[in-house]
Design a protein around this motif. Structure first.
Motif, PDB file in Angstrom:
ATOM      1  N   ILE A   1      52.185  -9.906  82.894  1.00 12.42           N
ATOM      2  CA  ILE A   1      53.390 -10.738  82.825  1.00 12.42           C
ATOM      3  C   ILE A   1      54.465 -10.187  83.744  1.00 12.42           C
ATOM      4  O   ILE A   1      54.781  -8.997  83.718  1.00 12.42           O
ATOM      5  CB  ILE A   1      53.937 -10.800  81.373  1.00 12.42           C
ATOM      6  N   GLY A   2      54.997 -11.070  84.567  1.00 14.37           N
ATOM      7  CA  GLY A   2      56.114 -10.702  85.445  1.00 14.37           C
ATOM      8  C   GLY A   2      57.378 -11.352  84.900  1.00 14.37           C
ATOM      9  O   GLY A   2      57.340 -12.485  84.438  1.00 14.37           O
ATOM     10  N   ILE A   3      58.473 -10.606  84.951  1.00 12.41           N
ATOM     11  CA  ILE A   3      59.733 -11.142  84.425  1.00 12.41           C
ATOM     12  C   ILE A   3      60.777 -11.134  85.545  1.00 12.41           C
ATOM     13  O   ILE A   3      60.968 -10.117  86.215  1.00 12.41           O
ATOM     14  CB  ILE A   3      60.261 -10.291  83.248  1.00 12.41           C
ATOM     15  N   ALA A   4      61.433 -12.285  85.761  1.00 13.72           N
ATOM     16  CA  ALA A   4      62.569 -12.327  86.695  1.00 13.72           C
ATOM     17  C   ALA A   4      63.796 -12.751  85.890  1.00 13.72           C
ATOM     18  O   ALA A   4      63.774 -13.805  85.253  1.00 13.72           O
ATOM     19  CB  ALA A   4      62.297 -13.315  87.819  1.00 13.72           C
ATOM     20  N   LEU A   5      64.807 -11.919  85.893  1.00 10.58           N
ATOM     21  CA  LEU A   5      66.020 -12.223  85.122  1.00 10.58           C
ATOM     22  C   LEU A   5      67.011 -13.019  85.964  1.00 10.58           C
ATOM     23  O   LEU A   5      67.070 -12.840  87.185  1.00 10.58           O
ATOM     24  CB  LEU A   5      66.674 -10.913  84.652  1.00 10.58           C
ATOM     25  N   SER A   6      67.791 -13.879  85.295  1.00  9.04           N
ATOM     26  CA  SER A   6      68.729 -14.734  86.039  1.00  9.04           C
ATOM     27  C   SER A   6      69.760 -13.907  86.801  1.00  9.04           C
ATOM     28  O   SER A   6      70.349 -14.380  87.767  1.00  9.04           O
ATOM     29  CB  SER A   6      69.430 -15.704  85.092  1.00  9.04           C
TER      30      SER A   6
ATOM     31  N   TYR B   1      54.007  -5.818  81.083  1.00  8.99           N
ATOM     32  CA  TYR B   1      54.930  -6.649  81.851  1.00  8.99           C
ATOM     33  C   TYR B   1      55.581  -5.786  82.936  1.00  8.99           C
ATOM     34  O   TYR B   1      55.513  -4.550  82.892  1.00  8.99           O
ATOM     35  CB  TYR B   1      56.033  -7.230  80.946  1.00  8.99           C
ATOM     36  N   ALA B   2      56.181  -6.459  83.904  1.00 11.65           N
ATOM     37  CA  ALA B   2      57.011  -5.754  84.889  1.00 11.65           C
ATOM     38  C   ALA B   2      58.221  -6.636  85.140  1.00 11.65           C
ATOM     39  O   ALA B   2      58.087  -7.859  85.219  1.00 11.65           O
ATOM     40  CB  ALA B   2      56.233  -5.536  86.182  1.00 11.65           C
ATOM     41  N   VAL B   3      59.401  -5.995  85.221  1.00 13.56           N
ATOM     42  CA  VAL B   3      60.622  -6.760  85.470  1.00 13.56           C
ATOM     43  C   VAL B   3      60.943  -6.663  86.961  1.00 13.56           C
ATOM     44  O   VAL B   3      60.971  -5.572  87.528  1.00 13.56           O
ATOM     45  CB  VAL B   3      61.800  -6.224  84.625  1.00 13.56           C
ATOM     46  N   PHE B   4      61.128  -7.811  87.562  1.00 13.24           N
ATOM     47  CA  PHE B   4      61.315  -7.878  89.019  1.00 13.24           C
ATOM     48  C   PHE B   4      62.582  -7.157  89.490  1.00 13.24           C
ATOM     49  O   PHE B   4      63.646  -7.285  88.897  1.00 13.24           O
ATOM     50  CB  PHE B   4      61.388  -9.349  89.450  1.00 13.24           C
ATOM     51  N   GLU B   5      62.402  -6.378  90.544  1.00  8.41           N
ATOM     52  CA  GLU B   5      63.545  -5.738  91.191  1.00  8.41           C
ATOM     53  C   GLU B   5      63.670  -6.387  92.564  1.00  8.41           C
ATOM     54  O   GLU B   5      62.663  -6.515  93.278  1.00  8.41           O
ATOM     55  CB  GLU B   5      63.272  -4.237  91.399  1.00  8.41           C
ATOM     56  N   PRO B   6      64.885  -6.791  92.970  1.00  7.89           N
ATOM     57  CA  PRO B   6      65.040  -7.512  94.235  1.00  7.89           C
ATOM     58  C   PRO B   6      64.400  -6.812  95.431  1.00  7.89           C
ATOM     59  O   PRO B   6      63.892  -7.479  96.323  1.00  7.89           O
ATOM     60  CB  PRO B   6      66.551  -7.635  94.402  1.00  7.89           C
ATOM     61  N   GLU B   7      64.393  -5.475  95.445  1.00  8.69           N
ATOM     62  CA  GLU B   7      63.819  -4.816  96.635  1.00  8.69           C
ATOM     63  C   GLU B   7      62.292  -5.021  96.738  1.00  8.69           C
ATOM     64  O   GLU B   7      61.699  -4.813  97.785  1.00  8.69           O
ATOM     65  CB  GLU B   7      64.187  -3.326  96.700  1.00  8.69           C
TER      66      GLU B   7
END
Ligand code: C2E
Ligand code: MG
Ligand code: MG
Length: 747
Positions: free
Chosen positions: A441-446, A475-481
């Protein structure tokens, strides 16, 4: 009024008084006669002048029909220049042939003393046709005998033409109304007073008469009666035209029809009425309804996945776009006013991207139908972790995207992701068997603040792939870089495709050494990619990418063919002494390819390699866990006469029960245990257990990653048959391997 001089007659002489009352005397009888004649002549001239100024035609016709007198107006009507042209001629010649009989009869009646009127047509001397109306009376002589007919005739041509035009226009209107495909009717005092054929048809009446006198409201759908009443009132009282409206009417048998209706004020026999035009649009409405249904259906196909009924990628992006808009607006408002005015901060959201691990394997081993059922069951399970405000969509074959909204904090998204992960870990019962899947699961926060929904989805997708690679958390939470990393990956994939096409890949060979004899017993073929700009790319970087993109099939086929060709050559050179084995890696994904067995068989035939010396290595963790289909495939491979090995053994989850049912010849002990042999006692125990297990199952063991003489000694003590590692040799090009064989393999 013209006043003639009054004459007073005596036997011999008479006196006369003029208008002014002056009296004058006549002298002699001859003079008197002359005077009378003069007076008569004057009188006639006066009369003639009066008649000539009369706008109507005045004429005198003898009993036998000869024209005796006619004034100027009459001469003009018959197109005569002077009286002489017509005087003494039969007047009947001037009458239109069709009207002559009627004229003659009328003339006869007047000649007999009657008076009357007659309309007829005349034909002028120049041929002009005119309508006339004549008022005639008998003309009597001095003795009272009828001697002719005096007529005053009016030119009716103009009014006749108007009348004719009116009649024609009325006829045209009547025909138009009759032929008009739209229904037309006249309503007066709430009833039908006129109905055309089309209206009768629309109302389902047998004919027009069937509706006359019937109340209009009986034919209006109850929902529309008030509207119609008000409409009629406005038309009658305010003389307003009704605009085009759509209404529902009722036919005689009660069937509801859709009509378009327009009405204008009308005067019917002096009473206010309404002239109404109606058009049956039931078919159009039905077509519209059909179109609407078709549009809804199309929308469904365009925005929903037919299998799960879940929204698809397009609808997901649409929904996400709305949310981004709302959030951006909210943020704008907050920036303008102080936060204190807004007790609740603008809601956040998160986008989750979920991929089922090893779904392709499940699909090929269980079949498409069960794979579909798995997706449906997964969709249902997902819902149990989501709230009613969350939005889930199927955005790929086995990929789900979820919008979590509203969201108070990051942890909330993580909790939901954990819940999903755990829920999906429970076995699925499909067609009586238990199937296990896991999710990445990938998570992208607003908070990353992207503008476009596609970017959010891409971010969550990148996070999902990171999660897959790292394998540390569900899961992994998306980092912009990471975005940069994802782009690099995409670039790598393109380059890899080109490398395969351009045959930029090479095969290296790492010797596998017999720990008893110290001789090379075989080689493991390992793919190498020399990137034109990046240089050497390690398999750990591009093999997982190739597995993800499906390119692995081509790579494995290339390595197998090339290595077998090479080994065929070496075997032919050294076979007499000791047979060499060739280990080739086979991605777990390949096991689900039905054509795999045939492909390998073909390569074996083409390259002439001795079948029993080919050993296919399948990584333990890549086995799907679907016992039945995997065993079937491995059995089929085994029947080719080749050997099978489980690679990186100890890192997966092969159960003992499962292992002894599979046709495996070799266990390759994962490098991590061998590396730690001298470091911790646990690794020694694991290595010992694996070797014992292999022997008890009549398999042999190869220790991977042997780097030191201590490790070698320990492995020898544990009766491990073979070793592979930098201690002996790194993977080397075929030429180096050939040299090595010549140096060390020959007895
Ligand atoms: P593997 O099949 O377990 O291959 C052994 C890997 O361990 C090779 O890495 C090899 O270079 C490395 N190795 C061997 N001895 C030592 C040692 O003493 N020390 C260290 N540090 N490493 C050692 P390589 O070539 O980078 O391959 C990595 C993995 O990529 C392979 O692991 C295999 O799973 C996969 N791979 C390589 N070639 C292919 C291929 O043609 N097809 C498939 N499907 N996978 C391949
Ligand atoms: Mg291997
Ligand atoms: Mg290995």
């Amino acid at each position: 009024m013209i006043a003639f001089p009054r004459l007073k007659m005596s036997k011999f002489r008479f006196s006369a008084k003029n208008n002014e009352g002056s009296t004058f005397m006549l002298r002699s009888e001859s003079e008197d006669k002359k005077l009378i004649q003069t007076m008569l002549c004057e009188s006639r001239t006066r009369l003639q002048s009066i008649l000539d100024n009369e706008p109507e035609c005045v004429k005198l016709v003898s009993i036998d029909g000869i024209l005796l007198e006619m004034n100027q107006a009459g001469l003009a009507m018959v197109e005569a220049k002077c009286l002489e042209e017509v005087m003494g001629k039969f007047v009947i010649d001037l009458i239109h042939p069709e009207d002559r009989a009627a004229f003659q009869e009328f003339h006869q009646l007047v000649s007999e003393g009657k008076t009357g009127k007659l309309q007829f047509r005349i034909l002028g001397l120049g041929g002009g046709l005119r309508w006339m109306e004549t008022h005639s009376l008998p003309w009597r002589n001095f003795y009272g005998d009828i001697v002719g007919v005096l007529s005053i005739t009016r030119n009716l041509t103009e009014s006749k033409q108007i009348e004719q035009a009116l009649m024609e226009s009325e006829e045209r209107y009547r025909q138009l109304v009759e032929l008009c495909p739209n229904g037309i009717f006249i309503e007066c005092e709430g009833k039908f007073v006129f109905v055309n054929r089309a209206a009768a048809n629309i109302f389902g009446a047998a004919n027009e008469a069937a509706l006359i006198g019937k109340p209009i409201l009986d034919f209006v759908h109850p929902d529309y009666r008030e509207i119609v009443l008000e409409l009629l009132r406005q038309i009658r009282e305010e003389k307003k035209e009704a605009p085009l409206l759509e209404e529902k009417l009722l036919q005689l048998n009660g069937t509801v029809i859709d009509v378009e209706i327009a009405a204008i004020p009308f005067n019917y026999e002096g009473k206010p009425a309404a002239q109404v035009v109606i058009r049956d649009i039931s078919e159009r409405q039905a077509a519209l309804r059909d179109r609407k249904r078709a549009e809804e259906q199309l929308r469904y196909y365009a925005f929903y996945d037919p299998l799960t009924g879940l929204p698809n990628r397009a609808l997901f992006l649409e929904q996400l776009e709305k949310l981004i808009d709302v959030q951006q607006k909210d943020t704008g408002v907050e920036a303008k006013y102080s936060i204190a005015n807004f007790p609740s901060p603008s809601p956040q959201f998160a986008v989750l991207f979920l991929d089922l691990n090893r779904f392709q394997i499940v699909k090929y081993s269980l079949g498409h139908q069960l794979a579909d059922e798995l997706i449906i069951a997964t969709a249902k399970r997902l819902q149990t972790c989501l709230r009613s405000t969350d939005f889930v969509a199927l955005v790929g074959l086995d990929e789900f995207a979820i919008i979590l909204s509203p969201l108070s904090e990051k942890q909330e998204a993580i909790d939901i992701a954990n819940c999903i992960y755990q829920t999906l870990q429970l076995p699925f019962k499909l067609d009586g068997r238990e199937v296990y899947v896991t999710a990445s699961i990938g998570i992208a926060l607003s908070a990353i603040g992207y503008d476009r929904p596609e970017d959010f989805l891409q971010a969550a997708d990148t996070a999902m792939h990171t999660c897959k690679r790292i394998k540390q958390a569900p899961y992994a939470v998306f980092e912009p870089e990471w975005h940069v990393g994802a782009l690099k990956l995409l670039e790598l994939e393109t380059d890899l495709r080109q490398a395969i096409q351009r045959r930029d890949l090479q095969v290296y060979y790492q010797p596998i050494v017999s720990l008893k004899s110290g001789r090379i017993s075989g080689f493991e073929a390992l793919v190498r990619w020399e990137h034109p700009t990046r240089g050497f790319v390690p398999p750990s970087e591009f093999i997982p990418l190739a597995e993800e993109t499906g390119l692995i099939g081509e790579i494995d086929r290339f390595v197998l063919r090339e290595a077998c060709r090479q080994m065929g050559f070496w075997q032919r050179a050294f076979l007499a002494e000791v047979p060499l084995t060739l280990s080739v890696n086979l991605s777990g994904f390949q096991l689900s390819q039905l054509a795999l067995v045939e492909q390998i068989d073909q390569v074996l035939g083409e390259t002439g390699i001795q079948r029993s010396t080919l050993k296919l290595e399948i990584t333990e963790s890549k086995l799907s866990g679907n016992m039945v289909s995997e065993k079937t495939m491995l059995d089929r491979l085994k029947k080719l006469g080749i050997q099978l090995a489980i690679d990186d053994f100890g890192t997966g989850y092969s159960s003992l029960a499962r292992l002894h049912q599979l046709p495996i010849d070799t266990l390759k002990i994962d490098r991590s245990f061998v590396t730690n042999l001298g470091v911790d006692s646990e690794s020694l125990e694991i290595v010992r257990t694996i070797i014992t297990l292999a022997h008890s199952l009549e398999m042999d063991a190869i220790a991977e990653g042997v780097e030191t003489p201590q490790q070698l000694a320990q492995l020898q003590a544990l009766q491990c048959e073979y070793g592979q590692g930098y201690f002996f040799s790194k993977p080397i090009a075929s030429e180096t391997a050939w040299a090595l064989l010549n140096r060390f393999h020959l007895p």
